[in-house]
Design an enzyme around this catalytic site. Sequence first.
Site, short mmCIF file in Angstrom:
data_model
loop_
_atom_site.label_atom_id
_atom_site.label_comp_id
_atom_site.label_asym_id
_atom_site.label_seq_id
_atom_site.Cartn_x
_atom_site.Cartn_y
_atom_site.Cartn_z
N LYS A 65 0.82 -1.23 0.00
CA LYS A 65 0.00 0.00 0.00
C LYS A 65 0.85 1.27 0.00
O LYS A 65 0.46 2.28 -0.59
CB LYS A 65 -0.96 0.00 1.19
CG LYS A 65 -2.08 -1.02 1.04
CD LYS A 65 -3.06 -0.96 2.18
CE LYS A 65 -4.05 -2.11 2.07
NZ LYS A 65 -5.01 -2.15 3.17
N ALA A 126 -0.50 0.76 14.56
CA ALA A 126 -0.10 2.02 13.93
C ALA A 126 0.48 1.74 12.55
O ALA A 126 1.32 2.48 12.05
CB ALA A 126 0.91 2.75 14.81
N GLY A 128 -0.38 0.47 8.31
CA GLY A 128 -1.14 1.04 7.20
C GLY A 128 -2.63 1.07 7.46
O GLY A 128 -3.30 2.06 7.14
P1 NDP Z 1 0.99 -3.47 8.97
O1 NDP Z 1 1.96 -4.57 8.75
O2 NDP Z 1 1.18 -2.15 8.29
O3 NDP Z 1 0.91 -3.15 10.56
C1 NDP Z 1 0.80 -4.20 11.49
C2 NDP Z 1 0.46 -3.62 12.87
O4 NDP Z 1 0.18 -4.73 13.73
C3 NDP Z 1 1.56 -2.83 13.51
O5 NDP Z 1 1.00 -1.79 14.29
C4 NDP Z 1 2.25 -3.87 14.40
O6 NDP Z 1 2.92 -3.31 15.52
C5 NDP Z 1 1.05 -4.65 14.87
N1 NDP Z 1 1.36 -6.01 15.30
C6 NDP Z 1 1.76 -7.05 14.55
N2 NDP Z 1 1.90 -8.16 15.30
C7 NDP Z 1 1.56 -7.82 16.56
C8 NDP Z 1 1.49 -8.51 17.79
N3 NDP Z 1 1.80 -9.81 17.88
N4 NDP Z 1 1.08 -7.84 18.89
C9 NDP Z 1 0.76 -6.53 18.83
N5 NDP Z 1 0.81 -5.80 17.69
C10 NDP Z 1 1.21 -6.43 16.57
O7 NDP Z 1 -0.43 -4.10 8.60
P2 NDP Z 1 -1.75 -3.31 8.21
O8 NDP Z 1 -1.87 -2.15 9.13
O9 NDP Z 1 -1.80 -3.07 6.76
O10 NDP Z 1 -2.90 -4.38 8.53
C11 NDP Z 1 -3.25 -4.72 9.86
C12 NDP Z 1 -4.36 -5.75 9.84
O11 NDP Z 1 -5.57 -5.19 9.34
C13 NDP Z 1 -4.01 -6.94 8.93
O12 NDP Z 1 -4.30 -8.09 9.65
C14 NDP Z 1 -4.94 -6.78 7.75
O13 NDP Z 1 -5.33 -8.03 7.23
C15 NDP Z 1 -6.15 -6.07 8.39
N6 NDP Z 1 -6.90 -5.26 7.40
C16 NDP Z 1 -8.20 -5.57 7.19
C17 NDP Z 1 -8.94 -4.84 6.28
C18 NDP Z 1 -10.38 -5.20 6.06
O14 NDP Z 1 -10.94 -4.70 5.08
N7 NDP Z 1 -10.99 -5.99 6.90
C19 NDP Z 1 -8.37 -3.72 5.52
C20 NDP Z 1 -6.98 -3.45 5.86
C21 NDP Z 1 -6.28 -4.22 6.75
P3 NDP Z 1 4.46 -2.79 15.42
O15 NDP Z 1 4.39 -1.43 14.81
O16 NDP Z 1 4.93 -2.81 16.81
O17 NDP Z 1 5.17 -3.78 14.54
#
Ligand code: NDP
Length: 272
Positions: A65, A126, A128
């Site tokens: 993205k 925090a 995308g």
């Molecule tokens: P990113 O990879 O950009 O961000 C992931 C986030 O999750 C970060 O804030 C990360 O924290 C956190 N994270 C990952 N693992 C853990 C953990 N074990 N414990 C706590 N925090 C964690 O992903 P996106 O933001 O793009 O997507 C996030 C979720 O949203 C995905 O699962 C995606 O499938 C879902 N989604 C669903 C949509 C829908 O239409 N239903 C649309 C868009 C997304 P840190 O910064 O510390 O690494």
Amino acid sequence: MDQYRVFGNPIKHSRSPFIHHSFAQQTSQQLNYQSELIALDDFEMKVNKFVAQGGKGANITVPFKEQAYNLCNELSERALAAGAVNTLIFKKNKIYGDNTDGLGLVQDLLRQHIKLKGCRILLLGAGGAAKGVILPLLEQKPLSIIIANRTVSKAKALCEQFKDKKISGYGFDQIDKNEFDIIINATSASLENKIPKISKQLIKPNVVCYDMVYGKEMTPFLSWAKKHGSVHLIDGLGMLVGQAAESFRIWRNVKPEIEPVIKNLRASLLAE
Ligand code: NDP
């Protein structure tokens, strides 16, 4: 026939082709929509190839993205605010970028009669997805949005970017004393069968718990919230269909009905 794609990695389990073909059938539009796996360093080349072949538009999913954002010649206000693009429009030798994730979330909450005006929102994550929903959430005039993230600096950086007094950023262990009306899990923790490490004290019967992740089974976050007393549990299926509906509207200039598609998608998930 007009061609559309969803590009991502991984992409095998994408529901977007099912959703967009359902919309096309419902609105009598002629189009073909396929998912395509892209190698991690091939994004720009593959998108340009699709444009050269006459592609009309594309959805972009994890992890492209931000790269999509950088590829665009023009961006919508919500894409600019999100710093990420999930919808590309190819027109007159230009690439336009939009972000429909936030609208998908807000519409899903409102559809389920969840009041956002004046409410206290906890946004977990925090990345995308979190970034993409902040502007549309702010437009609903909540009282406050607290962003909590595993990496605290990212939550703080996100607050800096929006410069709105209603938003503040913390680590998971700094919010125990707060009260919330809605908790939105925008982390990808559920995908690894984990939950963000927040206090169970934040979960009360009247708190709405929303997980952007969805699946056949209840997500780990929603199961945990249920165990600790939340009765308002919503997964991200409605958001998924909602963001797709907005992409479809942008491309085809017709707004599809989302309810029947959510129902069919839920049924097909449960039947797997
Ligand atoms: P990113 O990879 O950009 O961000 C992931 C986030 O999750 C970060 O804030 C990360 O924290 C956190 N994270 C990952 N693992 C853990 C953990 N074990 N414990 C706590 N925090 C964690 O992903 P996106 O933001 O793009 O997507 C996030 C979720 O949203 C995905 O699962 C995606 O499938 C879902 N989604 C669903 C949509 C829908 O239409 N239903 C649309 C868009 C997304 P840190 O910064 O510390 O690494």
